[in-house]
Design a protein around this motif. Structure first.
Motif, PDB file in Angstrom:
ATOM      1  N   SER A   8       0.899  -1.022  -0.060  1.00  0.00           N
ATOM      2  CA  SER A   8      -0.084   0.095  -0.109  1.00  0.00           C
ATOM      3  C   SER A   8       0.933   1.217  -0.066  1.00  0.00           C
ATOM      4  O   SER A   8       2.066   1.038   0.155  1.00  0.00           O
ATOM      5  N   LEU A   9       0.252   2.479  -0.243  1.00  0.00           N
ATOM      6  CA  LEU A   9       0.806   3.552   0.001  1.00  0.00           C
ATOM      7  C   LEU A   9       1.043   3.840   1.469  1.00  0.00           C
ATOM      8  O   LEU A   9       1.994   5.032   1.813  1.00  0.00           O
ATOM      9  N   GLN A  10       0.629   3.282   2.425  1.00  0.00           N
ATOM     10  CA  GLN A  10       0.871   3.467   3.914  1.00  0.00           C
ATOM     11  C   GLN A  10       1.475   2.203   3.969  1.00  0.00           C
ATOM     12  O   GLN A  10       1.299   1.099   3.677  1.00  0.00           O
ATOM     13  N   ASN A  11       2.340   1.961   5.118  1.00  0.00           N
ATOM     14  CA  ASN A  11       2.948   0.904   5.736  1.00  0.00           C
ATOM     15  C   ASN A  11       1.778   0.025   6.841  1.00  0.00           C
ATOM     16  O   ASN A  11       1.833   0.610   7.955  1.00  0.00           O
ATOM     17  N   LEU A  12       0.841  -0.545   6.233  1.00  0.00           N
ATOM     18  CA  LEU A  12      -0.061  -0.974   6.887  1.00  0.00           C
ATOM     19  C   LEU A  12       0.077  -1.943   8.029  1.00  0.00           C
ATOM     20  O   LEU A  12      -0.169  -1.970   9.179  1.00  0.00           O
ATOM     21  N   ARG A  13       1.103  -2.901   7.801  1.00  0.00           N
ATOM     22  CA  ARG A  13       1.062  -4.040   8.835  1.00  0.00           C
ATOM     23  C   ARG A  13       2.609  -3.884   9.639  1.00  0.00           C
ATOM     24  O   ARG A  13       2.808  -4.396  10.613  1.00  0.00           O
ATOM     25  N   GLU A  14       3.352  -2.840   9.083  1.00  0.00           N
ATOM     26  CA  GLU A  14       4.653  -2.621   9.694  1.00  0.00           C
ATOM     27  C   GLU A  14       5.573  -3.738   9.904  1.00  0.00           C
ATOM     28  O   GLU A  14       6.090  -3.902  10.874  1.00  0.00           O
TER      29      GLU A  14
END
Length: 320
Positions: free
Chosen positions: A188-194
């Motif tokens: 994703s464009l965000q680090n969802l699960r890190e």
């Protein structure tokens, strides 16, 4: 002990031939357990050669239950949550949603299908297997996943399928994406699960409206959009095309993901309502039912958007 470890021990003369053979066979015995997994899942055959591991998946058409079609997909190390792996482990993957997508697509058998956030091209392959005359455009921004999706399309010999290493968004640029190596579908464009193995990669983005103009797309009949939280931006960049073509839209919307992008799923409902769309979810007996607003009690994560003027027959036939 794993096969790779045993092979290393034997190559270094740290284990004798008899012990090596016995412990290797303990690994091979697991092959018998796979027979049970195959019996209880839609994966019906596993093909292994020196280059790849392939799953053969058998599905029934939801329109004609007596018709079956076969899907071939490659599996990869580390990507444990990939769809073919899930099917072998639990039997199937989103069967209710896939059945409804397939039934709706049956109303536009020679139309144009956009798979936005294709990942390994699961929906593209299923639609093309059932409706070969449909033209498909699949979009996958992560280059490594794009290569895998392209191979799956080739393995299934799907003519009339186009796949692009591209993210659809509300602006044309290049952005940093987070490639989730162990759960590629969560990239994703965000680090969802890190996750510690998640990698930062650069991906090209383009507005849906610009893509339609660049490639002289004459119509869009069905959009499937699952982009891990940035769905709103896809629609914002494609409102001219959505208003013009009025495609059926099948969209994932999760509160926890959209929150990372600073909006709420109801913003998508409102945006598409401004173009005349009604929102539906899958209800009892596999029928569509009208849906209002997402709140803290909402459990649904996948939604259908239909335009009453264009999709009146679908609403009449498939809704409660």
């Amino acid at each position: 002990m794993k096969i790779e470890e045993l092979r290393k021990l034997y190559a270094n003369n740290e284990i004798d031939l008899k012990s090596y053979g016995k412990q290797m066979f303990e690994n091979y015995e697991e092959l018998f357990s796979y027979k049970e997994l195959l019996r209880e899942s839609r994966v019906k055959e596993i093909l292994i050669n020196e280059k790849e591991v392939l799953f053969k998946i058998l599905r029934n058409s939801p329109v004609n239950k007596s018709e079956e079609y076969e899907i071939i997909m490659e599996i990869y190390k580390k990507d444990y949550a990939a769809i073919p792996n899930t099917i072998l482990s639990v039997g199937d993957y989103e069967p209710i949603e896939l059945d409804m997508v397939s039934r709706v697509a049956g109303y536009m058998k020679e139309g144009i299908f956009f798979d936005i956030g294709a990942n390994l091209a699961w929906y593209t392959i299923n639609i093309k297997k059932q409706y070969p005359e449909m033209r498909a455009y699949a979009f996958e921004p992560i280059e490594e996943t794009f290569v895998r999706a392209k191979k799956n399309i080739e393995l299934n010999q799907l003519e009339g399928t186009n796949i692009f290493n591209l993210a659809l968004y509300h602006e044309n640029t290049t952005l940093k994406f987070f490639y989730d190596v162990c759960e590629s579908g969560a990239s994703s464009l965000q680090n969802l699960r890190e996750d510690k193995e998640t990698r930062e990669v650069l991906c090209k983005t383009e507005r849906l409206d610009d893509f339609v103009n660049d490639y002289n797309i004459a119509a869009i009949d069905f959009i499937k959009c699952d982009v891990e939280g940035s769905e709103l931006f896809v629609y914002q960049g494609g409102m001219e095309s959505i208003k013009k073509f009025k495609p059926v839209i099948f969209s994932e919307m999760l509160r926890k993901w959209s929150a990372k992008f600073g909006y709420h799923p109801n913003d998508i409902i409102d945006l598409l309502a401004s173009a005349g769309y009604q929102c539906f979810v899958i209800g009892e007996k596999g029928k569509l039912k009208r849906f209002g607003r997402v709140d803290e009690q909402t459990i649904e994560t996948n939604y259908f958007f239909l335009h009453p003027q264009k999709h009146g027959q679908i609403i009449s036939d498939l809704s409660m």
